[in-house]
Design an enzyme around this catalytic site. Sequence first.
Site, PDB file in Angstrom:
ATOM      1  N   GLU A  33      35.850  21.573  33.038  1.00 28.20           N
ATOM      2  CA  GLU A  33      37.225  22.063  32.865  1.00 28.20           C
ATOM      3  C   GLU A  33      38.243  21.047  33.377  1.00 28.20           C
ATOM      4  O   GLU A  33      39.401  21.089  32.990  1.00 28.20           O
ATOM      5  CB  GLU A  33      37.415  23.431  33.538  1.00 28.20           C
ATOM      6  CG  GLU A  33      37.359  23.410  35.049  1.00 28.20           C
ATOM      7  CD  GLU A  33      37.545  24.795  35.673  1.00 28.20           C
ATOM      8  OE1 GLU A  33      37.017  25.777  35.122  1.00 28.20           O
ATOM      9  OE2 GLU A  33      38.215  24.871  36.716  1.00 28.20           O
ATOM     10  N   TRP A  65      37.805  22.522  46.119  1.00 26.86           N
ATOM     11  CA  TRP A  65      38.201  23.777  45.455  1.00 26.86           C
ATOM     12  C   TRP A  65      37.681  23.707  44.045  1.00 26.86           C
ATOM     13  O   TRP A  65      38.003  22.810  43.303  1.00 26.86           O
ATOM     14  CB  TRP A  65      39.719  23.958  45.453  1.00 26.86           C
ATOM     15  CG  TRP A  65      40.071  25.066  44.502  1.00 26.86           C
ATOM     16  CD1 TRP A  65      40.526  24.937  43.220  1.00 26.86           C
ATOM     17  CD2 TRP A  65      39.943  26.483  44.729  1.00 26.86           C
ATOM     18  NE1 TRP A  65      40.679  26.162  42.641  1.00 26.86           N
ATOM     19  CE2 TRP A  65      40.326  27.133  43.539  1.00 26.86           C
ATOM     20  CE3 TRP A  65      39.523  27.235  45.820  1.00 26.86           C
ATOM     21  CZ2 TRP A  65      40.327  28.516  43.411  1.00 26.86           C
ATOM     22  CZ3 TRP A  65      39.521  28.607  45.689  1.00 26.86           C
ATOM     23  CH2 TRP A  65      39.912  29.241  44.493  1.00 26.86           C
ATOM     24  N   GLU A 121      28.562  27.352  36.738  1.00 27.05           N
ATOM     25  CA  GLU A 121      29.619  26.403  36.408  1.00 27.05           C
ATOM     26  C   GLU A 121      30.103  25.640  37.632  1.00 27.05           C
ATOM     27  O   GLU A 121      30.213  26.222  38.718  1.00 27.05           O
ATOM     28  CB  GLU A 121      30.792  27.209  35.813  1.00 27.05           C
ATOM     29  CG  GLU A 121      31.984  26.354  35.481  1.00 27.05           C
ATOM     30  CD  GLU A 121      33.237  27.189  35.262  1.00 27.05           C
ATOM     31  OE1 GLU A 121      33.135  28.407  35.009  1.00 27.05           O
ATOM     32  OE2 GLU A 121      34.329  26.627  35.363  1.00 27.05           O
ATOM     33  N   HIS A 143      33.108  26.402  41.642  1.00 27.58           N
ATOM     34  CA  HIS A 143      34.255  25.571  42.001  1.00 27.58           C
ATOM     35  C   HIS A 143      33.857  24.360  42.853  1.00 27.58           C
ATOM     36  O   HIS A 143      34.531  24.045  43.842  1.00 27.58           O
ATOM     37  CB  HIS A 143      35.336  26.406  42.702  1.00 27.58           C
ATOM     38  CG  HIS A 143      36.106  27.262  41.735  1.00 27.58           C
ATOM     39  ND1 HIS A 143      35.964  28.621  41.661  1.00 27.58           N
ATOM     40  CD2 HIS A 143      37.014  26.940  40.799  1.00 27.58           C
ATOM     41  CE1 HIS A 143      36.760  29.098  40.723  1.00 27.58           C
ATOM     42  NE2 HIS A 143      37.403  28.098  40.181  1.00 27.58           N
ATOM     43  N   TYR A 157      37.683  34.935  46.096  1.00 23.95           N
ATOM     44  CA  TYR A 157      37.888  35.849  44.963  1.00 23.95           C
ATOM     45  C   TYR A 157      38.176  37.316  45.284  1.00 23.95           C
ATOM     46  O   TYR A 157      37.328  38.048  45.759  1.00 23.95           O
ATOM     47  CB  TYR A 157      36.642  35.818  44.077  1.00 23.95           C
ATOM     48  CG  TYR A 157      36.256  34.439  43.715  1.00 23.95           C
ATOM     49  CD1 TYR A 157      37.029  33.718  42.830  1.00 23.95           C
ATOM     50  CD2 TYR A 157      35.151  33.842  44.284  1.00 23.95           C
ATOM     51  CE1 TYR A 157      36.690  32.426  42.514  1.00 23.95           C
ATOM     52  CE2 TYR A 157      34.800  32.545  43.968  1.00 23.95           C
ATOM     53  CZ  TYR A 157      35.585  31.853  43.071  1.00 23.95           C
ATOM     54  OH  TYR A 157      35.243  30.585  42.762  1.00 23.95           O
ATOM     55  N   GLU A 198      35.978  31.259  27.563  1.00 28.84           N
ATOM     56  CA  GLU A 198      36.462  32.009  28.730  1.00 28.84           C
ATOM     57  C   GLU A 198      37.742  32.763  28.344  1.00 28.84           C
ATOM     58  O   GLU A 198      38.607  32.234  27.654  1.00 28.84           O
ATOM     59  CB  GLU A 198      36.778  31.033  29.875  1.00 28.84           C
ATOM     60  CG  GLU A 198      37.238  31.733  31.144  1.00 28.84           C
ATOM     61  CD  GLU A 198      37.534  30.744  32.284  1.00 28.84           C
ATOM     62  OE1 GLU A 198      37.666  29.537  32.011  1.00 28.84           O
ATOM     63  OE2 GLU A 198      37.623  31.206  33.430  1.00 28.84           O
ATOM     64  N   ARG A 240      33.160  22.292  29.194  1.00 33.04           N
ATOM     65  CA  ARG A 240      34.248  23.267  29.342  1.00 33.04           C
ATOM     66  C   ARG A 240      35.647  22.674  29.173  1.00 33.04           C
ATOM     67  O   ARG A 240      36.648  23.260  29.571  1.00 33.04           O
ATOM     68  CB  ARG A 240      34.136  23.916  30.728  1.00 33.04           C
ATOM     69  CG  ARG A 240      32.789  24.520  30.963  1.00 33.04           C
ATOM     70  CD  ARG A 240      32.761  25.826  31.682  1.00 33.04           C
ATOM     71  NE  ARG A 240      33.941  26.206  32.411  1.00 33.04           N
ATOM     72  CZ  ARG A 240      34.818  27.101  31.973  1.00 33.04           C
ATOM     73  NH1 ARG A 240      34.660  27.690  30.805  1.00 33.04           N
ATOM     74  NH2 ARG A 240      35.861  27.408  32.716  1.00 33.04           N
ATOM     75  N   ARG A 244      31.566  36.882  33.529  1.00 32.65           N
ATOM     76  CA  ARG A 244      31.454  36.007  34.708  1.00 32.65           C
ATOM     77  C   ARG A 244      31.579  36.865  35.952  1.00 32.65           C
ATOM     78  O   ARG A 244      32.564  37.608  36.097  1.00 32.65           O
ATOM     79  CB  ARG A 244      32.585  34.969  34.660  1.00 32.65           C
ATOM     80  CG  ARG A 244      32.568  33.986  35.805  1.00 32.65           C
ATOM     81  CD  ARG A 244      33.783  33.077  35.783  1.00 32.65           C
ATOM     82  NE  ARG A 244      34.736  33.491  36.799  1.00 32.65           N
ATOM     83  CZ  ARG A 244      35.692  32.710  37.302  1.00 32.65           C
ATOM     84  NH1 ARG A 244      35.850  31.473  36.860  1.00 32.65           N
ATOM     85  NH2 ARG A 244      36.514  33.150  38.215  1.00 32.65           N
ATOM     86  N   ASP A 286      30.873  30.920  38.587  1.00 35.57           N
ATOM     87  CA  ASP A 286      31.621  29.683  38.836  1.00 35.57           C
ATOM     88  C   ASP A 286      31.587  29.364  40.332  1.00 35.57           C
ATOM     89  O   ASP A 286      31.861  30.239  41.161  1.00 35.57           O
ATOM     90  CB  ASP A 286      33.076  29.871  38.367  1.00 35.57           C
ATOM     91  CG  ASP A 286      33.851  28.567  38.305  1.00 35.57           C
ATOM     92  OD1 ASP A 286      33.358  27.539  38.798  1.00 35.57           O
ATOM     93  OD2 ASP A 286      34.975  28.584  37.747  1.00 35.57           O
TER      94      ASP A 286
END
Length: 405
Positions: free
Chosen positions: A264, A405, A238, A214, A159, A341, A285, A147, A212
């Site tokens: 997720e 987020w 994602e 978010h 990040y 993951e 996920r 990822r 990802d």
Amino acid sequence: MKIEDIKVYVCSPGRNFVTVKIFTDEGVYGLGDATVNGRELAVVAYLEEHVIPCLIGRDAHQIEDIWQYLSKGAYWQNGAISMAAIGAIDVALWDIKGKIAGLPVYQLLGGKSRRAVTVYAHVNGSSIDEVIDNLEIAIKEGYKVVRLQSAIPSLEGTYGTLDGKKNYYELQGSRPLPPEQIWSTTKYLNFIPELFKRAREKFGYDIELCHDIHSRLTPIEAAQLGKMLEPYRLKFMEDTTTYDNPEGYKIIRNHTTTPIALGEKFNTIWDAKPLIENQYIDFVRTAATHGGGITPLKKLADFAALYHVRMAPHGAPDLSPVCFMAHMHLDLWAPNFGVQEFIGFGTPELNEVFTYNATLKEGEIYIDDTPGLGIEFNEDLAKKYPYKRSYLPVSRLEDGTLWNW
Ligand code: CS2
Ligand code: MG
């Protein structure tokens, strides 16, 4: 075999975890993970005040009935807090059943469908150059799926750039209130395709890449992103947008062939149902902890398989090693497993408190045949690491508007 006692432990060996231990009158015990990042003590109260008193004396073998009792029987169903509580109880009961049967949990689910579990590693950086260097390391380490996340120039705090390059995961316990980060969709969309272009130019197409988002885009922005990333053939993008309106995913799907991962934050199969049956997503996920345990995840996997949707369980550091091991068993069994993951085996403190047998080889994880989940929790050592109140960051647009987020 009766449930004699259930204890809940909160510890912070690097970050907070809520661990459930079910004791039976046959001397066998089982472990579950009830961690909800940033809301840990709410789950503890739910378990101690509302769940545990109803379970003492019940037959520990009746996993399905206990799940139905705690879910349907509660009147107030679903939601992150109650499903994490139920998930921990469910996982602990599967651990017990495996120990009693003398079999690893994957055998109870139907046996292995593959030799080992393919994982995707996290590769972050504060610039494209740094991400590319880190990707080279991950490829050399043997990962087949990675990822990629990068900080965006001129946007502070995404990040890998917080507090002296720390990953946002490492912020736990270091601030009393949620840190805030700035987000700009325009700057992000102008920047991110270049990361994947550079990765493909340097490493070709055999390494599988994910990303990802978010939930920070609107559906049509997510569709634009998917189209821009098509030449770089991602394994998936994602959480492009929130899932409150499943029709948003129809818009994305209608515009791009970039595969889509989501789930997720799902707490039930019903969260996933419209997205799966309409074939809006490719990877689901949901985690054993937040999705209510192994019992519903087995049903979710079977349902997803009917629509060519594969399992890619959440594996962030806020899921404890107990959840990690539950996923190993599910992933070994699920015929429609996609990828797991994986953020590494964690800190020495963590591995002191939780011990389990899992080996990483060439981007795949192998476990042994220990009956049950194959994990131990040392509650005495856990006392060395008391709970610390902690939050995930909050996102705002450049003008101060609160964002996803
Ligand atoms: C993330 C998570 O791993 C992931 O895909 O989306 O890191 C997420 O931010 C945390 O689990 C939130 O608790
Ligand atoms: Mg995610």
